[in-house]
Design a protein around this motif. Structure first.
Motif, short mmCIF file in Angstrom:
data_model
loop_
_atom_site.label_atom_id
_atom_site.label_comp_id
_atom_site.label_asym_id
_atom_site.label_seq_id
_atom_site.Cartn_x
_atom_site.Cartn_y
_atom_site.Cartn_z
N GLN A 233 9.15 11.89 6.35
CA GLN A 233 7.99 11.96 7.25
C GLN A 233 7.50 13.40 7.32
N THR B 96 -1.12 -4.68 2.96
CA THR B 96 -1.73 -3.44 3.42
C THR B 96 -2.52 -3.69 4.69
N SER C 21 -5.53 4.68 10.88
CA SER C 21 -4.15 4.45 10.46
C SER C 21 -4.11 3.43 9.33
N GLU D 246 7.75 1.40 1.58
CA GLU D 246 6.76 1.35 2.66
C GLU D 246 6.07 2.71 2.71
N ASN E 187 -0.99 1.29 6.57
CA ASN E 187 0.37 1.12 6.07
C ASN E 187 0.37 0.12 4.92
N ASN F 149 -1.38 8.26 9.40
CA ASN F 149 -2.12 8.28 10.65
C ASN F 149 -2.97 9.55 10.70
N THR G 29 7.01 7.70 4.45
CA THR G 29 7.30 6.79 3.36
C THR G 29 8.80 6.52 3.31
N ALA H 244 3.30 -2.07 2.26
CA ALA H 244 4.69 -2.44 2.03
C ALA H 244 4.78 -3.40 0.85
N ASP I 293 3.03 4.80 5.25
CA ASP I 293 2.10 4.75 6.37
C ASP I 293 1.46 6.12 6.57
#
Length: 565
Positions: A369, A465, A440, A426, A442, A430, A379, A444, A428
């Motif tokens: 992060q 997504t 935002s 994964e 994300n 923001n 991720t 996966a 993400d």
């Protein structure tokens, strides 16, 4: 409304919450605030146009310096909804429930709570089953006690206990098959258990958890069939057949665990734990079908082991974590003991397997992060090796027992797979554009393979997504959301899985708080009335227009209002 926060552990990286094969979702209940003593509460209501769905809820709380009482009650009446093809999907139900929570704080560091909840479901239509539920009644009793800061060494002691009971009936009264057969299936289920956990602080850098938990499950229930027609001919006198579904079976688990969190510094934390589960399971009234397939079914005892280790390090504006976990899960009650019964996954009758081995997931995960001034990125990637994976395959040596002229002609039987793998990621992001505007997203993806069968594992979600934008001020907000799901063509042929198509949906929601006590909200879900189904949704042939698939809700406009006092 009763949940303070949701804690998510993405893999078998904790041993404190029961046997864990994969992720853990821990729902943490709210405790009453004592900033303002006396009576307070709320009432709220909502309406959805697709299905003419109505929901209402009320809460009343009384708080003193040491005691508190919370009363909750709700009512929901949902109708059948229409999908994006304007096809009606049977999904109606009504539920009424209430709960009472009594709390007492003998001292500032102690908390004792008793909870009681009852729920009454009526006229429940199941889109994925050949039968519906006239009623589903349940109740739950829980006791919680916690004491904090006992000494410099003993940080806390937590004790929990619960008992739950479910009385559930399934019938085919409103189905076409009722002309030939009148079928009723009762399920009586009890679940009880508890947990005791000690938290120790040997020094200022260490938090050490030691505890035990238990879970005892018992199920019984038969299907009673009044056969009115055979081979297209009405019988002069209906035949009565009693089919054993759960065969008076039980599954008992007792676990012992210890988990340690050690801070090497303010930046580096080590978490490690081990767990042992003792499993006892038995079947008291086996059917002839089960004994013909498996012979004498003895009581089974297992001793399963799980463990985890993770290291987390924080930099000035970022964080990395490397975690390894080995989680073992014993076979569930349906996987062991279901007897020639459709469980909602597809049209097959399913046969349990009392000889299933526990499955073990050995998972390695790396996560990262990074925080910038206005952007946060995260991720994670993982690899999982699974032994004795539990799945279901068609057994052409075991014919369908009920209505044998129907397709499919054979059952699915639960079996172990020696080797399976999963790998995935994964991601993400923001972005806080201003103090009020936030974007935002994300993504996966998981790829899972059955090594023994040289094919993909079944029931794996494709690439998914989400992209969202939210503008929020103190007294109003608006949010836009896009949900994109790719096609899934990596399917299991032995599971008789079918590929699914890609889809994208759009939602918009908004709300306003005209006063501190009133909240109003509205949303348009699936704005463009997309006709789609989730890859994991199968159906008993309850909607011929949709070829056996359960399509999701079409366009749905919702309204919401809440008043606090």
């Amino acid at each position: 409304e009763e949940i303070e926060k949701i804690e998510l552990v993405k893999g078998p990286f904790t041993v404190r919450f029961g046997q864990n094969f994969g992720g853990i979702i821990n729902l943490v209940s709210k405790e009453p605030s004592r900033d303002k003593l006396g009576v307070k509460g709320s009432i709220e209501t909502g309406y959805e146009t697709n299905g003419s769905n109505v929901t209402t809820r009320g809460a009343l709380q009384y708080v003193t310096a040491k005691t508190d009482v919370l009363l909750n009650a709700s009512y929901r009446a949902y109708g059948d909804y229409k999908d994006g093809n304007d096809v009606t999907v049977p999904a109606s139900f009504t539920t009424t429930d209430y709960s009472v929570k009594l709390g007492y704080n003998p001292r500032k560091n102690q908390r004792f709570k008793v909870s009681f909840r009852q729920s009454f479901g009526r006229d429940i239509d199941h889109a994925g089953l050949p039968m519906d539920s006239p009623y589903d009644d349940s109740y739950l009793v829980g006791i919680d006690y916690k004491i904090n800061t006992i000494s410099d060494f003993v940080h806390s002691v937590t004790i929990k206990g619960f008992y739950a009971n479910v009385d559930h009936l399934m019938t085919n009264t409103n189905r076409p098959s009722f002309t030939a057969v009148d079928a009723k299936t009762n399920v009586f289920s009890t679940t009880s258990g508890g947990k005791i956990e000690f938290a120790f602080t040997p020094n200022e850098n260490t938090m050490w958890f030691v505890g035990a938990d238990a879970n005892f499950i018992q199920r019984s229930g038969d299907r009673i069939r009044k056969i009115k027609m055979m081979n297209g001919t009405m019988l002069p006198t209906p035949m009565i057949k009693i089919d054993k579904v759960w065969q008076d079976s039980d599954l008992n688990l007792v676990g012992l665990f210890t988990e340690l969190k050690y801070m090497f510094s303010n930046r580096t934390i080590l978490t490690t734990g081990i767990r042992t589960d003792f499993v006892n399971t038995s079947i008291l009234d086996p059917t002839i079908q089960m004994t013909n397939l498996y012979g004498t079914i003895d009581t089974k005892n297992e001793t399963n082991f799980s463990g985890n280790i993770a290291i987390k390090h924080k930099f000035n504006s970022s964080q990395i974590q490397l975690a390894f976990g080995s989680g073992t899960r014993t076979a569930s009650m349906p996987e062991r003991y279901i007897n020639h019964f459709s469980i909602g996954t597809d049209p097959y009758e399913y046969m349990g397997n009392p000889n299933l081995k526990p499955e073990t997931n050995n998972q390695l995960e790396f996560s990262y992060q990074k925080k910038f001034k206005k952007v946060t990125l995260g991720t994670s990637v993982f690899y999982s090796f699974i032994s004795n994976y539990i799945t279901a395959v068609e057994n052409t040596n075991v014919p369908r027992l009920y209505m044998p002229m129907l397709q499919p002609h054979f059952v699915k039987q639960f079996v172990n797979v020696d080797k399976a793998t999963q790998v995935g990621f994964e991601f993400d992001v923001n972005y806080s554009a201003t103090d009020y505007l936030e974007f935002s997203g994300n993504m996966a993806y998981t790829q899972a393979d059955n090594v023994d069968f040289n094919e993909p594992l079944p029931q794996i979600m494709p690439l998914t997504t989400n992209i969202a934008a939210k503008y929020e001020k103190n007294n109003y907000w608006i949010k836009l959301n896009t949900h994109m799901v790719a096609a899934q063509d990596r399917i299991s042929t032995t599971f008789k899985e079918v590929a699914s198509k890609a889809y994208t949906t759009f939602d918009v929601s908004a709300g306003v708080k005209p006063t501190d006590k009133i909240t109003l909200g509205a949303a348009v879900l699936n704005i463009f009335d997309k006709a789609y189904f989730n890859h994991l949704n199968f159906s008993y042939k309850n909607s011929d227009l949709n070829s056996g698939r359960i399509f999701e809700t079409g366009r749905n406009i919702t309204f919401y209002a809440k008043y606090r006092f």
